[in-house]
Design an enzyme around this catalytic site. Structure first.
Site, PDB file in Angstrom:
ATOM      1  N   ARG A  45       0.851  -1.197   0.000  1.00  0.00           N
ATOM      2  CA  ARG A  45       0.000   0.000   0.000  1.00  0.00           C
ATOM      3  C   ARG A  45       0.882   1.241   0.000  1.00  0.00           C
ATOM      4  O   ARG A  45       0.627   2.200  -0.706  1.00  0.00           O
ATOM      5  CB  ARG A  45      -0.963   0.027   1.199  1.00  0.00           C
ATOM      6  CG  ARG A  45      -1.707   1.360   1.281  1.00  0.00           C
ATOM      7  CD  ARG A  45      -2.896   1.451   2.231  1.00  0.00           C
ATOM      8  NE  ARG A  45      -2.940   0.488   3.282  1.00  0.00           N
ATOM      9  CZ  ARG A  45      -2.220   0.554   4.408  1.00  0.00           C
ATOM     10  NH1 ARG A  45      -1.417   1.572   4.630  1.00  0.00           N
ATOM     11  NH2 ARG A  45      -2.321  -0.392   5.311  1.00  0.00           N
ATOM     12  N   TYR A  97     -17.050  18.323 -13.376  1.00  0.00           N
ATOM     13  CA  TYR A  97     -17.409  16.907 -13.565  1.00  0.00           C
ATOM     14  C   TYR A  97     -18.437  16.490 -12.499  1.00  0.00           C
ATOM     15  O   TYR A  97     -18.263  16.784 -11.312  1.00  0.00           O
ATOM     16  CB  TYR A  97     -16.137  16.058 -13.465  1.00  0.00           C
ATOM     17  CG  TYR A  97     -16.408  14.576 -13.503  1.00  0.00           C
ATOM     18  CD1 TYR A  97     -16.801  13.948 -14.676  1.00  0.00           C
ATOM     19  CD2 TYR A  97     -16.289  13.804 -12.360  1.00  0.00           C
ATOM     20  CE1 TYR A  97     -17.062  12.595 -14.706  1.00  0.00           C
ATOM     21  CE2 TYR A  97     -16.542  12.445 -12.381  1.00  0.00           C
ATOM     22  CZ  TYR A  97     -16.931  11.845 -13.563  1.00  0.00           C
ATOM     23  OH  TYR A  97     -17.191  10.506 -13.588  1.00  0.00           O
ATOM     24  N   ASP A 169      -7.987  19.882 -12.926  1.00  0.00           N
ATOM     25  CA  ASP A 169      -8.326  18.553 -13.450  1.00  0.00           C
ATOM     26  C   ASP A 169      -7.969  18.587 -14.932  1.00  0.00           C
ATOM     27  O   ASP A 169      -8.640  19.226 -15.727  1.00  0.00           O
ATOM     28  CB  ASP A 169      -9.824  18.277 -13.233  1.00  0.00           C
ATOM     29  CG  ASP A 169     -10.230  16.883 -13.692  1.00  0.00           C
ATOM     30  OD1 ASP A 169      -9.572  16.339 -14.602  1.00  0.00           O
ATOM     31  OD2 ASP A 169     -11.215  16.354 -13.156  1.00  0.00           O
ATOM     32  N   LYS A 194      -9.328   7.824 -18.689  1.00  0.00           N
ATOM     33  CA  LYS A 194      -9.610   8.394 -20.004  1.00  0.00           C
ATOM     34  C   LYS A 194      -8.356   8.342 -20.890  1.00  0.00           C
ATOM     35  O   LYS A 194      -7.971   7.263 -21.286  1.00  0.00           O
ATOM     36  CB  LYS A 194     -10.165   9.812 -19.837  1.00  0.00           C
ATOM     37  CG  LYS A 194     -11.184   9.962 -18.686  1.00  0.00           C
ATOM     38  CD  LYS A 194     -12.506   9.270 -18.937  1.00  0.00           C
ATOM     39  CE  LYS A 194     -13.391   9.154 -17.699  1.00  0.00           C
ATOM     40  NZ  LYS A 194     -13.672  10.378 -16.970  1.00  0.00           N
TER      41      LYS A 194
HETATM   42  C1  LIG Z   1     -14.198  10.667 -15.590  1.00  0.00           C
HETATM   43  C2  LIG Z   1     -13.745  11.924 -14.955  1.00  0.00           C
HETATM   44  C3  LIG Z   1     -13.442  11.991 -13.587  1.00  0.00           C
HETATM   45  C4  LIG Z   1     -13.633  10.801 -12.663  1.00  0.00           C
HETATM   46  O1  LIG Z   1     -12.697   9.812 -12.897  1.00  0.00           O
HETATM   47  P1  LIG Z   1     -12.973   8.247 -12.591  1.00  0.00           P
HETATM   48  O2  LIG Z   1     -11.716   7.617 -13.100  1.00  0.00           O
HETATM   49  O3  LIG Z   1     -14.205   7.866 -13.337  1.00  0.00           O
HETATM   50  O4  LIG Z   1     -13.147   8.124 -11.122  1.00  0.00           O
HETATM   51  C5  LIG Z   1     -12.973  13.192 -13.080  1.00  0.00           C
HETATM   52  N1  LIG Z   1     -12.831  14.280 -13.857  1.00  0.00           N
HETATM   53  C6  LIG Z   1     -13.115  14.255 -15.177  1.00  0.00           C
HETATM   54  C7  LIG Z   1     -12.946  15.495 -15.987  1.00  0.00           C
HETATM   55  C8  LIG Z   1     -13.587  13.086 -15.767  1.00  0.00           C
HETATM   56  O5  LIG Z   1     -13.898  13.086 -17.071  1.00  0.00           O
END
Ligand SMILES: *Cc1c(COP(=O)(O)O)cnc(C)c1O
Length: 393
Positions: A45, A97, A169, A194
């Site tokens: 961890r 988001y 982000d 993504k």
């Molecule tokens: C999908 C997404 C998230 C969340 O991420 P997960 O991997 O689904 O937990 C956060 N910010 C943005 C801009 C996203 O597209």
């Protein structure tokens, strides 16, 4: 040496065997020579060599001191929120988001952290919202699904002047196109699910901190709370990052062609793509990023959820699914999918009209994607005229 070459060769060859691919250390613990004497790892961890390779790669990619790999994007966002304490305030981009919105408003607000949502595409709104309690400014740029752009450099100056942390982000742009830490941000988070993963085959998140002190605190939080990424998924992400620049170059080129095609089609009302000169924040996008990304949104002249739904189910190459950033192109209908929980009036006011559709442009050839959209749009025009005929009859 070019950054891409440097990046590819910063992934080390295994010193033990010469393996050119990073070994997957599928282990929970590490044998110690004597209590407290080890080879840099004690329990997985706290640290795992496969994850550590990914984490140093993430730090290099974003130009920060400390990289951390999480079990999801939301776990990474959650760790940043844990830098705060009761009484602190967050200023966040208004079309944040949905999962981050839910986390801030339904989890952190009950712990006494206040959230203030503003339209950050005008930095003045951020300046006006600052109070002595503001400790964190939260940006997404471009945003989802209307691809609004915020000026990272200008907002970083405001954050610095008021002793707040700026977190960006960077999921939609990726470090292949935009490096917020070099523009003055303190922290970058990612949904690695993504583009960094890039193949629609895992859930993962990341944080990169510009300074060691903030990074160390986040590493402490990660170890204390436990939302780490496993070794196999870490390996998959390393493999994804190896082609990040190549993929993004192609995503951007195809997305621009698709956006231009949509702009000219009679069934389309508005097209949202920061690479179009008609986009209201085009100049800022050009200034702070090397490309405009692989996401294109558009609305139909027939602005109804029914028309959008008919369209979204009549494409062939664009698969109807949430998420983005993979090899295969995806289509989604925010009003009934990702943004369904937002009241209709509020959703429309944020620019998410009933017929708005979001495309994640994959790595298929542009001409094939355009043909697919053309067929679906023509069908939608036909459908509209049949409906009109019926109404007239
Ligand atoms: C999908 C997404 C998230 C969340 O991420 P997960 O991997 O689904 O937990 C956060 N910010 C943005 C801009 C996203 O597209």
């Amino acid at each position: 040496m070019q950054a891409t070459t440097q990046l590819i060769h910063s992934i080390p060859v295994d010193p033990l065997t010469g393996a050119i691919s990073v070994p997957i250390y599928q282990t929970s613990t590490f044998v110690q020579e004597a209590p407290g004497v080890n080879k840099g790892y004690d329990y997985a961890r706290s640290g795992n060599p496969t994850r550590a390779t990914l984490e140093s790669l993430l730090a290099k990619l974003e130009g920060g001191e400390v990289g951390l790999a999480f079990s999801s994007g939301l776990a990474a966002i959650d760790a940043v929120a844990k830098l705060l304490k009761a009484g602190d305030e967050i200023i966040a981009v208004d079309d944040i988001y949905g999962g981050a919105y839910r986390l801030f408003t339904q989890v952190y607000q009950q712990f006494g952290i206040k959230i203030n949502f503003v339209d950050t595409s005008n930095p003045e709104n951020v300046f006006n919202a600052i109070t002595p309690q503001t400790k964190l400014i939260w940006l997404e740029t471009p945003t989802n699904p209307t691809l609004k752009i915020s000026d990272i450099e200008a907002i970083a100056r405001i954050a610095k002047a008021h002793n707040c942390l700026l977190c960006v982000d960077n999921t939609f742009a990726t470090p292949a196109l935009q490096k917020p830490l070099l523009l003055g941000a303190d922290i970058v988070v990612h949904s690695v699910t993504k583009y960094l993963g890039g193949h629609s085959d895992l859930i993962a998140g990341a944080i990169v901190a510009k300074d060691k002190a903030v990074g160390d605190r986040l590493k402490f939080i990660q170890n204390a709370c436990g939302a780490i990424l496993g070794p196999f998924d870490s390996w998959l992400v390393i493999r994804g990052i190896e082609t990040l620049h190549l993929r993004l170059r192609q995503h951007c080129a195809t997305a621009l062609e698709v956006a231009k095609f949509l702009e000219d089609h009679p069934a389309v009302d508005k097209v949202y793509y920061p690479g179009l000169s008609t986009h209201p924040n085009h100049e800022i996008a050009k200034k702070q990023s090397k490309g405009f990304g692989g996401i294109v949104s558009f609305s139909l002249k027939n602005d109804t959820a029914e028309a959008a739904s008919a369209f979204a189910t009549s494409t062939d190459l664009f698969k109807l699914a949430e998420s983005l950033g993979g090899i295969k192109s995806l289509i989604s209908h925010p009003a009934t999918m990702t943004h369904k929980s937002i009241p209709a009036e509020k959703r429309r006011a944020a620019g998410v009209s009933d017929s708005l559709l979001r495309l994640s442009i994959g790595l298929e050839e542009a001409e094939d994607l355009i043909q697919d959209l053309q067929t679906a749009l023509d069908k939608s025009l036909q459908h509209a005229s049949i409906t009109l005929d019926k109404t007239l009859a």
